[in-house]
Design a protein around this motif. Sequence first.
Motif, PDB file in Angstrom:
ATOM      1  N   PHE A  64      10.065  18.209 -17.302  1.00 33.67           N
ATOM      2  CA  PHE A  64      10.831  17.637 -18.486  1.00 33.67           C
ATOM      3  C   PHE A  64      10.056  16.610 -19.058  1.00 33.67           C
ATOM      4  O   PHE A  64       8.918  16.349 -18.885  1.00 33.67           O
ATOM      5  CB  PHE A  64      11.829  17.019 -18.085  1.00 33.67           C
ATOM      6  CG  PHE A  64      11.704  15.730 -16.760  1.00 33.67           C
ATOM      7  CD1 PHE A  64      11.574  14.557 -17.395  1.00 33.67           C
ATOM      8  CD2 PHE A  64      11.581  16.075 -15.394  1.00 33.67           C
ATOM      9  CE1 PHE A  64      11.168  13.302 -16.598  1.00 33.67           C
ATOM     10  CE2 PHE A  64      11.183  14.922 -14.666  1.00 33.67           C
ATOM     11  CZ  PHE A  64      11.017  13.752 -15.155  1.00 33.67           C
ATOM     12  N   GLN A  65      10.282  16.670 -20.490  1.00 32.16           N
ATOM     13  CA  GLN A  65       9.837  15.898 -21.458  1.00 32.16           C
ATOM     14  C   GLN A  65      10.335  14.444 -21.661  1.00 32.16           C
ATOM     15  O   GLN A  65      11.558  14.185 -21.120  1.00 32.16           O
ATOM     16  CB  GLN A  65      10.065  16.316 -22.977  1.00 32.16           C
ATOM     17  CG  GLN A  65       9.443  15.735 -24.195  1.00 32.16           C
ATOM     18  CD  GLN A  65       9.442  16.406 -25.191  1.00 32.16           C
ATOM     19  OE1 GLN A  65      10.498  17.101 -25.528  1.00 32.16           O
ATOM     20  NE2 GLN A  65       8.660  16.949 -26.033  1.00 32.16           N
ATOM     21  N   ARG A  66       9.433  13.432 -21.407  1.00 32.07           N
ATOM     22  CA  ARG A  66       9.793  12.089 -21.385  1.00 32.07           C
ATOM     23  C   ARG A  66      10.705  11.649 -22.379  1.00 32.07           C
ATOM     24  O   ARG A  66      11.995  11.091 -22.107  1.00 32.07           O
ATOM     25  CB  ARG A  66       8.553  11.154 -21.576  1.00 32.07           C
ATOM     26  CG  ARG A  66       8.694   9.713 -21.695  1.00 32.07           C
ATOM     27  CD  ARG A  66       7.526   9.233 -21.926  1.00 32.07           C
ATOM     28  NE  ARG A  66       7.838   7.590 -22.341  1.00 32.07           N
ATOM     29  CZ  ARG A  66       6.953   6.703 -22.736  1.00 32.07           C
ATOM     30  NH1 ARG A  66       5.918   7.053 -22.884  1.00 32.07           N
ATOM     31  NH2 ARG A  66       7.341   5.580 -22.963  1.00 32.07           N
ATOM     32  N   GLY A  67      10.702  12.034 -23.518  1.00 30.48           N
ATOM     33  CA  GLY A  67      11.735  11.904 -24.602  1.00 30.48           C
ATOM     34  C   GLY A  67      12.297  10.279 -24.693  1.00 30.48           C
ATOM     35  O   GLY A  67      11.583   9.418 -24.662  1.00 30.48           O
ATOM     36  N   ASN A  68      13.636  10.261 -24.464  1.00 27.46           N
ATOM     37  CA  ASN A  68      14.306   8.898 -24.707  1.00 27.46           C
ATOM     38  C   ASN A  68      14.339   8.034 -23.342  1.00 27.46           C
ATOM     39  O   ASN A  68      15.028   7.228 -23.222  1.00 27.46           O
ATOM     40  CB  ASN A  68      15.538   9.099 -25.468  1.00 27.46           C
ATOM     41  CG  ASN A  68      16.509   9.748 -24.602  1.00 27.46           C
ATOM     42  OD1 ASN A  68      16.221  10.633 -23.875  1.00 27.46           O
ATOM     43  ND2 ASN A  68      17.643   9.257 -24.951  1.00 27.46           N
ATOM     44  N   LEU A  69      13.702   8.780 -22.374  1.00 26.35           N
ATOM     45  CA  LEU A  69      13.713   8.058 -21.114  1.00 26.35           C
ATOM     46  C   LEU A  69      13.285   6.838 -20.920  1.00 26.35           C
ATOM     47  O   LEU A  69      12.028   6.701 -21.493  1.00 26.35           O
ATOM     48  CB  LEU A  69      13.257   8.857 -19.896  1.00 26.35           C
ATOM     49  CG  LEU A  69      13.948  10.228 -19.590  1.00 26.35           C
ATOM     50  CD1 LEU A  69      13.368  11.157 -18.615  1.00 26.35           C
ATOM     51  CD2 LEU A  69      15.470  10.010 -19.400  1.00 26.35           C
ATOM     52  N   ASP A  70      13.648   5.631 -20.413  1.00 24.85           N
ATOM     53  CA  ASP A  70      13.301   4.403 -20.457  1.00 24.85           C
ATOM     54  C   ASP A  70      11.795   4.135 -19.727  1.00 24.85           C
ATOM     55  O   ASP A  70      11.756   4.728 -18.562  1.00 24.85           O
ATOM     56  CB  ASP A  70      14.138   3.327 -19.712  1.00 24.85           C
ATOM     57  CG  ASP A  70      13.739   2.051 -19.788  1.00 24.85           C
ATOM     58  OD1 ASP A  70      13.487   1.410 -20.949  1.00 24.85           O
ATOM     59  OD2 ASP A  70      13.567   1.383 -19.043  1.00 24.85           O
TER      60      ASP A  70
END
Length: 117
Positions: A64-70
């Motif tokens: 999965f892509q890091r994206g908006n994960l804290d």
Amino acid sequence: MLKHKGFPGRMPSSDFQFTIRRPAKDAPTKLSHRERFRDRRPADRRADEAFLGALWDYFGEEPFQRGNLDAGRLSWLFGREVIPAEDPFDPQSYDALLKIDVQAAAASFPDAIEVTE
């Protein structure tokens, strides 16, 4: 920055954040390995378990892509239960690919993930 629609924004009934709302103005926070000591507060351990459970429910074994994960919450799991899924890995990119190390996650948080064999 990819926003993971439907991913919980925080741990229910707490202030433990799981996602961020908008990208950083200068550069994303770098993911780093944070040492988890035995004397961590029980609430912090529950937050780690809830976050890993949310990652498992949302992504499973797929990268999965890091994206908006804290980044702060990810850093507590990074290098153990959550590992890079690409080489070379850029720990300061919203586009970085990660994956769950199923064996490490099951050993550390057996109630958070359900492994079928």
